[in-house]
Design a protein around this motif. Structure first.
Motif, PDB file in Angstrom:
ATOM      1  N   ILE A 538       0.854  -1.189   0.000  1.00 33.74           N
ATOM      2  CA  ILE A 538       0.000   0.000   0.000  1.00 33.74           C
ATOM      3  C   ILE A 538       0.891   1.240   0.000  1.00 33.74           C
ATOM      4  O   ILE A 538       1.823   1.346   0.800  1.00 33.74           O
ATOM      5  CB  ILE A 538      -0.896   0.040   1.261  1.00 33.74           C
ATOM      6  N   SER A 539       0.628   2.158  -0.901  1.00 31.49           N
ATOM      7  CA  SER A 539       1.439   3.373  -0.956  1.00 31.49           C
ATOM      8  C   SER A 539       0.818   4.468  -0.091  1.00 31.49           C
ATOM      9  O   SER A 539      -0.093   5.170  -0.510  1.00 31.49           O
ATOM     10  CB  SER A 539       1.580   3.868  -2.390  1.00 31.49           C
ATOM     11  N   LYS A 540       1.334   4.597   1.127  1.00 33.77           N
ATOM     12  CA  LYS A 540       0.822   5.638   2.019  1.00 33.77           C
ATOM     13  C   LYS A 540       1.206   7.023   1.495  1.00 33.77           C
ATOM     14  O   LYS A 540       0.502   7.993   1.747  1.00 33.77           O
ATOM     15  CB  LYS A 540       1.320   5.404   3.442  1.00 33.77           C
ATOM     16  N   THR A 541       2.331   7.070   0.770  1.00 34.02           N
ATOM     17  CA  THR A 541       2.746   8.351   0.185  1.00 34.02           C
ATOM     18  C   THR A 541       1.659   8.852  -0.753  1.00 34.02           C
ATOM     19  O   THR A 541       1.276  10.023  -0.720  1.00 34.02           O
ATOM     20  CB  THR A 541       4.064   8.158  -0.608  1.00 34.02           C
ATOM     21  N   GLN A 542       1.156   7.957  -1.591  1.00 34.34           N
ATOM     22  CA  GLN A 542       0.106   8.371  -2.534  1.00 34.34           C
ATOM     23  C   GLN A 542      -1.185   8.721  -1.818  1.00 34.34           C
ATOM     24  O   GLN A 542      -1.896   9.632  -2.228  1.00 34.34           O
ATOM     25  CB  GLN A 542      -0.135   7.266  -3.569  1.00 34.34           C
ATOM     26  N   LEU A 543      -1.488   7.991  -0.762  1.00 34.14           N
ATOM     27  CA  LEU A 543      -2.717   8.300  -0.008  1.00 34.14           C
ATOM     28  C   LEU A 543      -2.613   9.691   0.623  1.00 34.14           C
ATOM     29  O   LEU A 543      -3.546  10.485   0.569  1.00 34.14           O
ATOM     30  CB  LEU A 543      -2.960   7.247   1.079  1.00 34.14           C
ATOM     31  N   ARG A 544      -1.435   9.964   1.202  1.00 39.00           N
ATOM     32  CA  ARG A 544      -1.236  11.289   1.815  1.00 39.00           C
ATOM     33  C   ARG A 544      -1.343  12.382   0.759  1.00 39.00           C
ATOM     34  O   ARG A 544      -1.916  13.437   0.987  1.00 39.00           O
ATOM     35  CB  ARG A 544       0.136  11.360   2.504  1.00 39.00           C
TER      36      ARG A 544
END
Ligand code: OOB
Length: 553
Positions: A538-544
């Motif tokens: 899961i890309s938390k960077t993209q979610l942020r």
């Protein structure tokens, strides 16, 4: 009431500082023979009639606080608490905190600190993990019934601790007191108090499912207290307002309650964090110093009623626990007329301060430099290679008051510490030419909610326990007031008729799991899938980033 004592066992798996370093720290005078057992009584002998603690209309001299600590210690002994036993301390900012804490120290028992915001889930974990024999709570505070919490905790653990309720404490001390029988206290003086033993277990902000316990020794912690007191200029005339929860590392020792007591000053307990309460106390008690997290500092700056109070006694305002913006920092001297001190620290050890005589540009734009010339600071890239001076990278640290590992967490430790014993702070920083640290961001999976740390994984685990949650990712979202708030992205499970849970329902569910309110997600966003990284995580960077884009729109 009959109580089953927990089987007594010493703390196990406490990583120690290697002897080679310990020898050096002793030789340099960082580590001394002083322990918390005698800390208060020596100050009471030095400053007997000086005011130590103010709580509302109640004022206590050093002698009075030390006497109460002794009586409380005797009471604990009378109830079966023994040297080496762990005692979970969950007390708000009240005078009793000071003598109950030192009462625990007095008999060589080991405090386990928790925050008033903690609930059943967290306290149960602390009791079980530390094998606690005692648990200190207020009767009620801030409208919450801690006795009810204590009942719930004692019901859910195998070895219920002795619960001591403040408010009942007067009676407790009276009927277990050794007034006139000092032998009982004397008996526990005999085992040598070893300065390099664990003095207490402090809480980590945490990045995993449950908080890790931080073993701090008398020698390492007292060094940070003495050195902090000196750097921050505290002394007999210091009158410190304690606004943040007293058991947190910042108000405890940077220089905090302990730094002030060390030097014979006075601490004034604030019953709540409201700016109006603080202003009244500053004026009435001639407060010289206070420590705040950024949202509270901004609250002071923006308070409409500030002009009505005389804040002229205030000399130093410390701000730390989360990044304080340069814009807000600049306003402190201009509008409050006092010196700002930025504090970047961590319960694991390393604490940085801007110095009181630093140039204003350094004070507003950096998070300070380490306490000690023996603090080793490394800034490295993702591969562990040092970055050039002035470039951003991961902060690693080692030194005379930084732990070498969490309590009883070998696996976690191998990830959190490198092979040379450096602690991986999870912070992204750059270090200026003159050695000042600027915090640029964070690599750890944590949300810094106005200084309160929320481990993403912990909240994710709670949400995953809900039957209608398929998957979840918790990330930070910029927030004007808190700096960051928590946002949970949830992939919901649809019912047969296509219904999904509501955000309110999920928030209520997390709260119902018995966790501190600050861990309940501020926002819940339902999605069909998560963006993933190249390797499928899961890309938390993209979610942020999605949240930031949304905010900008
Ligand atoms: C203090 O301690 P903890 O253990 O609650 O949190 C430590 C973490 C740091 O690793 C960093 O991520 C963040 O809190 N932090 C800051 C900061 N001070 C702490 N981030 C940016 N700017 C700052 N000034 O928070 C703590 C312990 C002792 C003294 C002060 C704070």
């Amino acid at each position: 009431m009959m109580r089953m004592s927990p089987p007594r066992s010493p703390l196990k798996n406490v990583p120690r500082v290697p002897e080679e370093f310990a020898t050096r720290y002793r030789a340099a005078g960082y580590w001394t023979d002083e322990t918390f057992r005698t800390f208060l009584s020596t100050r009471a002998a030095r400053y007997p009639d000086h005011q130590a603690v103010v709580d509302g209309d109640r004022r206590f001299s050093y002698r009075e606080v030390a006497d109460r600590a002794d009586r409380f210690a005797a009471g604990l002994l009378g109830q079966g608490i023994r040297p080496g036993d762990r005692v979970v301390v969950q007390l708000p900012n009240i005078a009793e905190y000071v003598w109950m804490l030192f009462g625990v120290f007095r008999i060589g028992a080991i405090p386990v600190f928790s925050l008033p915001a903690h609930r059943h889930r967290e306290i149960t974990h602390f009791v079980e993990k530390s094998g606690a024999a005692g648990y200190l709570v207020p009767e009620t505070f801030g409208g919450f019934d801690y006795r009810g919490l204590a009942r719930e905790v004692t019901r859910s653990v195998d070895h219920p601790p002795l619960v001591v309720v403040v408010g009942e404490a007067a009676e407790f001390v009276a009927h277990t007191s050794v007034d006139g029988d000092p032998d009982e206290l004397a008996a526990v003086e005999s085992p040598r108090a070893a300065p390099e033993d664990v003095a207490f277990l402090q809480l980590s902000g945490g990045t995993t499912g449950v908080s890790k316990l931080i073993p701090r020794t008398h020698a390492d912690y007292l060094y940070s207290v003495r050195a902090s007191a000196e750097i921050c200029g505290v002394g007999r005339s210091t009158r410190m307002l304690v606004v943040l929860p007293a058991a947190h590392n910042f108000p405890m020792s940077s220089p905090g309650v302990l730094g002030v007591l060390h030097t014979g000053g006075t601490i004034v307990m604030a019953p709540d964090p409201l700016a109006s309460t603080a202003f009244e106390l500053i004026e009435r008690e001639r407060i010289t110093m206070a420590s705040l997290v950024p949202p509270l500092a901004i609250g002071w700056l923006n308070a409409p009623n500030r002009e009505r109070h005389d804040l002229s006694s205030l000399e130093v305002l410390q701000v730390g626990g989360a990044k304080f913006s340069a814009e807000a920092a600049r306003r402190v001297r201009e509008e409050l007329g006092c010196t700002l001190q930025q504090v970047f620290g961590m319960a694991e050890g390393l604490v940085n301060y801007t110095r009181l005589d630093d140039a204003e540009s350094t004070i507003v734009s950096t998070q300070g430099r380490p306490i000690s010339e023996a603090d080793e600071v490394l800034v490295v890239d993702d591969d562990g290679q040092p970055v050039p001076v002035g470039s951003a990278g991961h902060l690693l640290t080692r030194g005379p008051y930084t732990i070498r590992g969490y309590y009883d967490a070998p696996e976690h430790n191998s990830a959190s510490f490198d092979a040379n014993g450096f602690y991986r702070t999870g912070d992204i920083v750059r270090v200026t030419e003159d050695g000042y640290i600027v915090v640029e961001g964070r690599a750890k999976d944590q949300i810094n909610r106005g200084g309160e740390k929320v481990a993403a994984e912990e909240v994710e685990n709670h949400l995953l326990a809900h039957h209608a949650v398929v998957d979840v990712a918790v990330v930070s979202q910029p927030d004007e007031y808190l700096g960051e708030r928590t946002c949970a992205f949830v992939i919901p499970r649809r019912t047969d008729d296509g219904e999904i849970p509501t955000a309110v329902e999920l928030k209520r569910f997390v709260r119902g799991r018995g966790v501190a309110a600050y861990k309940v997600p501020d926002a819940v966003v339902f999605v069909d899938e998560f963006p993933v990284t190249g390797v499928g995580k899961i890309s938390k960077t993209q979610l942020r980033k999605a949240l930031e884009d949304e905010l900008r729109r």
